[in-house]
Design a protein around this motif. Structure first.
Motif, PDB file in Angstrom:
ATOM      1  N   PHE A 242      29.854   3.194 -17.052  1.00  0.00           N
ATOM      2  CA  PHE A 242      28.878   2.264 -17.625  1.00  0.00           C
ATOM      3  C   PHE A 242      29.553   1.100 -18.347  1.00  0.00           C
ATOM      4  CE2 PHE A 242      26.071   5.867 -16.826  1.00  0.00           C
ATOM      5  CZ  PHE A 242      25.008   5.209 -16.220  1.00  0.00           C
ATOM      6  N   ILE A 243      30.741   1.328 -18.912  1.00  0.00           N
ATOM      7  CA  ILE A 243      31.502   0.212 -19.495  1.00  0.00           C
ATOM      8  C   ILE A 243      31.961  -0.734 -18.381  1.00  0.00           C
ATOM      9  CG2 ILE A 243      33.685  -0.385 -20.625  1.00  0.00           C
ATOM     10  CD1 ILE A 243      31.610   0.597 -22.586  1.00  0.00           C
ATOM     11  N   SER A 244      32.499  -0.161 -17.306  1.00  0.00           N
ATOM     12  CA  SER A 244      33.001  -0.975 -16.194  1.00  0.00           C
ATOM     13  C   SER A 244      31.875  -1.736 -15.489  1.00  0.00           C
ATOM     14  CB  SER A 244      33.738  -0.094 -15.173  1.00  0.00           C
ATOM     15  OG  SER A 244      34.883   0.488 -15.754  1.00  0.00           O
ATOM     16  N   GLY A 245      30.688  -1.167 -15.505  1.00  0.00           N
ATOM     17  CA  GLY A 245      29.551  -1.799 -14.845  1.00  0.00           C
ATOM     18  C   GLY A 245      28.630  -2.553 -15.774  1.00  0.00           C
ATOM     19  N   SER A 246      29.088  -2.815 -16.995  1.00  0.00           N
ATOM     20  CA  SER A 246      28.207  -3.373 -18.024  1.00  0.00           C
ATOM     21  C   SER A 246      28.086  -4.891 -18.013  1.00  0.00           C
ATOM     22  CB  SER A 246      28.679  -2.927 -19.414  1.00  0.00           C
ATOM     23  OG  SER A 246      29.880  -3.592 -19.771  1.00  0.00           O
ATOM     24  N   ASN A 247      28.838  -5.565 -17.124  1.00  0.00           N
ATOM     25  CA  ASN A 247      28.824  -7.030 -17.111  1.00  0.00           C
ATOM     26  C   ASN A 247      29.284  -7.556 -18.476  1.00  0.00           C
ATOM     27  OD1 ASN A 247      28.361  -9.692 -16.265  1.00  0.00           O
ATOM     28  ND2 ASN A 247      26.164  -9.600 -16.698  1.00  0.00           N
ATOM     29  N   ASP A 248      30.456  -7.071 -18.883  1.00  0.00           N
ATOM     30  CA  ASP A 248      31.057  -7.449 -20.179  1.00  0.00           C
ATOM     31  C   ASP A 248      30.136  -7.141 -21.359  1.00  0.00           C
ATOM     32  OD1 ASP A 248      33.450  -8.412 -19.045  1.00  0.00           O
ATOM     33  OD2 ASP A 248      32.498 -10.327 -18.578  1.00  0.00           O
ATOM     34  N   GLY A 249      29.451  -5.989 -21.264  1.00  0.00           N
ATOM     35  CA  GLY A 249      28.599  -5.553 -22.370  1.00  0.00           C
ATOM     36  C   GLY A 249      27.209  -6.171 -22.386  1.00  0.00           C
ATOM     37  N   LYS A 250      26.910  -7.025 -21.429  1.00  0.00           N
ATOM     38  CA  LYS A 250      25.596  -7.696 -21.428  1.00  0.00           C
ATOM     39  C   LYS A 250      24.477  -6.767 -20.948  1.00  0.00           C
ATOM     40  CE  LYS A 250      27.524 -12.300 -20.391  1.00  0.00           C
ATOM     41  NZ  LYS A 250      28.873 -11.903 -19.974  1.00  0.00           N
ATOM     42  N   ASP A 251      24.821  -5.796 -20.097  1.00  0.00           N
ATOM     43  CA  ASP A 251      23.776  -4.976 -19.481  1.00  0.00           C
ATOM     44  C   ASP A 251      23.708  -3.550 -20.003  1.00  0.00           C
ATOM     45  OD1 ASP A 251      23.004  -7.137 -17.894  1.00  0.00           O
ATOM     46  OD2 ASP A 251      24.511  -6.653 -16.372  1.00  0.00           O
ATOM     47  N   PHE A 252      24.795  -3.050 -20.580  1.00  0.00           N
ATOM     48  CA  PHE A 252      24.795  -1.703 -21.157  1.00  0.00           C
ATOM     49  C   PHE A 252      25.501  -1.706 -22.503  1.00  0.00           C
ATOM     50  CE2 PHE A 252      24.868  -0.746 -16.501  1.00  0.00           C
ATOM     51  CZ  PHE A 252      23.620  -0.142 -16.422  1.00  0.00           C
ATOM     52  N   ASN A 253      24.879  -1.041 -23.463  1.00  0.00           N
ATOM     53  CA  ASN A 253      25.480  -0.771 -24.758  1.00  0.00           C
ATOM     54  C   ASN A 253      25.771   0.730 -24.786  1.00  0.00           C
ATOM     55  OD1 ASN A 253      26.166  -0.760 -27.525  1.00  0.00           O
ATOM     56  ND2 ASN A 253      24.048  -0.318 -28.098  1.00  0.00           N
ATOM     57  N   VAL A 254      27.024   1.093 -24.617  1.00  0.00           N
ATOM     58  CA  VAL A 254      27.399   2.503 -24.421  1.00  0.00           C
ATOM     59  C   VAL A 254      27.954   3.088 -25.720  1.00  0.00           C
ATOM     60  CG1 VAL A 254      28.688   4.104 -22.951  1.00  0.00           C
ATOM     61  CG2 VAL A 254      28.027   1.854 -22.051  1.00  0.00           C
ATOM     62  N   TYR A 255      27.439   4.264 -26.105  1.00  0.00           N
ATOM     63  CA  TYR A 255      27.902   4.891 -27.343  1.00  0.00           C
ATOM     64  C   TYR A 255      27.757   6.413 -27.266  1.00  0.00           C
ATOM     65  CZ  TYR A 255      22.849   4.489 -28.148  1.00  0.00           C
ATOM     66  OH  TYR A 255      21.477   4.531 -28.009  1.00  0.00           O
ATOM     67  N   THR A 256      28.522   7.089 -28.095  1.00  0.00           N
ATOM     68  CA  THR A 256      28.435   8.549 -28.180  1.00  0.00           C
ATOM     69  C   THR A 256      27.529   8.946 -29.337  1.00  0.00           C
ATOM     70  OG1 THR A 256      30.455   8.594 -29.513  1.00  0.00           O
ATOM     71  CG2 THR A 256      30.696   9.002 -27.146  1.00  0.00           C
ATOM     72  N   ILE A 257      26.879  10.107 -29.171  1.00  0.00           N
ATOM     73  CA  ILE A 257      26.035  10.668 -30.225  1.00  0.00           C
ATOM     74  C   ILE A 257      26.339  12.158 -30.363  1.00  0.00           C
ATOM     75  CG2 ILE A 257      24.157   8.998 -29.975  1.00  0.00           C
ATOM     76  CD1 ILE A 257      22.651  11.111 -28.315  1.00  0.00           C
ATOM     77  N   ALA A 258      26.121  12.684 -31.550  1.00  0.00           N
ATOM     78  CA  ALA A 258      26.315  14.105 -31.802  1.00  0.00           C
ATOM     79  C   ALA A 258      25.298  14.545 -32.842  1.00  0.00           C
ATOM     80  CB  ALA A 258      27.735  14.377 -32.293  1.00  0.00           C
ATOM     81  N   GLU A 259      25.195  15.836 -33.029  1.00  0.00           N
ATOM     82  CA  GLU A 259      24.244  16.336 -34.028  1.00  0.00           C
ATOM     83  C   GLU A 259      24.643  15.889 -35.429  1.00  0.00           C
ATOM     84  OE1 GLU A 259      22.227  20.509 -35.601  1.00  0.00           O
ATOM     85  OE2 GLU A 259      23.780  20.592 -34.050  1.00  0.00           O
ATOM     86  N   HIS A 260      25.945  15.919 -35.714  1.00  0.00           N
ATOM     87  CA  HIS A 260      26.455  15.546 -37.035  1.00  0.00           C
ATOM     88  C   HIS A 260      27.444  14.393 -36.893  1.00  0.00           C
ATOM     89  CE1 HIS A 260      24.559  19.210 -38.414  1.00  0.00           C
ATOM     90  NE2 HIS A 260      25.245  19.911 -37.523  1.00  0.00           N
ATOM     91  N   ASP A 261      27.802  13.763 -38.005  1.00  0.00           N
ATOM     92  CA  ASP A 261      28.703  12.607 -37.935  1.00  0.00           C
ATOM     93  C   ASP A 261      30.179  12.970 -38.097  1.00  0.00           C
ATOM     94  OD1 ASP A 261      28.805  13.172 -40.623  1.00  0.00           O
ATOM     95  OD2 ASP A 261      28.004  11.237 -41.285  1.00  0.00           O
ATOM     96  N   SER A 262      30.490  14.249 -38.136  1.00  0.00           N
ATOM     97  CA  SER A 262      31.888  14.674 -38.256  1.00  0.00           C
ATOM     98  C   SER A 262      32.554  14.664 -36.878  1.00  0.00           C
ATOM     99  CB  SER A 262      31.963  16.074 -38.872  1.00  0.00           C
ATOM    100  OG  SER A 262      31.111  16.958 -38.175  1.00  0.00           O
ATOM    101  N   PRO A 263      33.907  14.613 -36.831  1.00  0.00           N
ATOM    102  CA  PRO A 263      34.602  14.610 -35.540  1.00  0.00           C
ATOM    103  C   PRO A 263      34.230  15.823 -34.689  1.00  0.00           C
ATOM    104  CG  PRO A 263      36.123  14.041 -37.295  1.00  0.00           C
ATOM    105  CD  PRO A 263      34.847  14.493 -37.958  1.00  0.00           C
ATOM    106  N   VAL A 264      34.151  15.603 -33.390  1.00  0.00           N
ATOM    107  CA  VAL A 264      33.822  16.649 -32.424  1.00  0.00           C
ATOM    108  C   VAL A 264      35.089  16.989 -31.657  1.00  0.00           C
ATOM    109  CG1 VAL A 264      32.539  17.155 -30.311  1.00  0.00           C
ATOM    110  CG2 VAL A 264      31.418  15.934 -32.192  1.00  0.00           C
ATOM    111  N   LYS A 265      35.379  18.278 -31.534  1.00  0.00           N
ATOM    112  CA  LYS A 265      36.567  18.702 -30.797  1.00  0.00           C
ATOM    113  C   LYS A 265      36.165  19.151 -29.401  1.00  0.00           C
ATOM    114  CE  LYS A 265      40.036  20.107 -33.166  1.00  0.00           C
ATOM    115  NZ  LYS A 265      41.001  20.859 -33.992  1.00  0.00           N
ATOM    116  N   ALA A 266      36.542  18.347 -28.410  1.00  0.00           N
ATOM    117  CA  ALA A 266      36.231  18.654 -27.019  1.00  0.00           C
ATOM    118  C   ALA A 266      37.136  19.770 -26.509  1.00  0.00           C
ATOM    119  CB  ALA A 266      36.414  17.405 -26.162  1.00  0.00           C
ATOM    120  N   PHE A 267      36.825  20.268 -25.312  1.00  0.00           N
ATOM    121  CA  PHE A 267      37.665  21.278 -24.673  1.00  0.00           C
ATOM    122  C   PHE A 267      39.083  20.730 -24.542  1.00  0.00           C
ATOM    123  CE2 PHE A 267      39.269  23.348 -20.739  1.00  0.00           C
ATOM    124  CZ  PHE A 267      39.245  24.653 -21.195  1.00  0.00           C
ATOM    125  N   GLY A 268      40.065  21.531 -24.894  1.00  0.00           N
ATOM    126  CA  GLY A 268      41.455  21.104 -24.846  1.00  0.00           C
ATOM    127  C   GLY A 268      41.945  20.498 -26.147  1.00  0.00           C
ATOM    128  N   GLY A 269      41.041  20.386 -27.142  1.00  0.00           N
ATOM    129  CA  GLY A 269      41.456  19.912 -28.463  1.00  0.00           C
ATOM    130  C   GLY A 269      41.303  18.419 -28.700  1.00  0.00           C
TER     131      GLY A 269
END
Length: 199
Positions: free
Chosen positions: A30-57
């Motif tokens: 979605f970043i690559s296809g965003s037309n320099d950010g004009k067409d998509f605003n991409v962001y992550t969300i989580a239940e809480h605002d603390s760092p999230v540890k993905a698989f593999g650390g």
């Protein structure tokens, strides 16, 4: 003068033990296809605002919480080992269910399908997931749900589901094509030097 269309908000859910490529792959598409950010605003969300540890650390700082994020137009629900816990997290499944009516597209990657199933969004749909999780999904979906265990991705209109890991990139490119046309999707794949595998 024609008013410019506001960029679609693409919210990518992250949680403990999420599979990294399940969320980073669609993020990159979605970043690559965003037309320099004009067409998509991409962001992550989580239940809480603390760092999230993905698989593999891998540690990720979510951009927003589910309570503070801009209203998503597109929601990406990834999978990974953590999805087995998150599918039982009523805060997450209730939030997904509540926002689903106003979302244009919901895309699950891999075992993100388990979370959508627990959010009661798969009744009567054609679905897919990671091959290794087909039986887990079969145990929790309604009898009206049809599991296509060999499908790379499946489009039900608003809800699109993809198979394991890299299939989420293919499905994201499909969404890009659906919204902005084939040339945009091919260009994004070329930017990433990615061999797009269509369903």
């Amino acid at each position: 003068m024609e008013q410019a269309r506001q960029a679609r908000n693409v919210a990518i859910l992250i949680f403990e033990h999420v599979e990294p490529l399940d969320f980073v792959g669609p993020f990159e598409v979605f970043i690559s296809g965003s037309n320099d950010g004009k067409d998509f605003n991409v962001y992550t969300i989580a239940e809480h605002d603390s760092p999230v540890k993905a698989f593999g650390g891998l540690s990720i700082n979510p951009t927003y919480t589910i309570a503070t994020c801009p209203k998503p137009d597109i929601l990406i629900v990834p999978g990974g080992w953590g999805s087995r816990k998150e599918m039982l997290n009523e805060t997450i499944t209730k939030w997904i269910r509540e926002v689903s009516d106003e979302i244009e597209i919901i895309l699950s990657v891999c075992t993100g399908a388990l979370i959508l199933a627990k959010a009661n969004l798969l009744d009567g749909l054609n679905v897919t997931t990671n091959r290794s999780a087909v039986n887990e999904l079969r145990d929790i979906v309604p009898a009206t749900t049809v599991i296509l265990d060999e499908a790379r991705y499946v489009d039900n209109g608003k809800i699109i589901l993809s198979g394991g890991v890299s299939a989420g990139m293919d499905a994201s490119l499909y969404v890009l094509e659906k919204l902005w046309g084939k040339d945009r999707a091919i260009n994004a794949a070329n930017i990433m030097e990615y061999d797009w595998k269509k369903a």
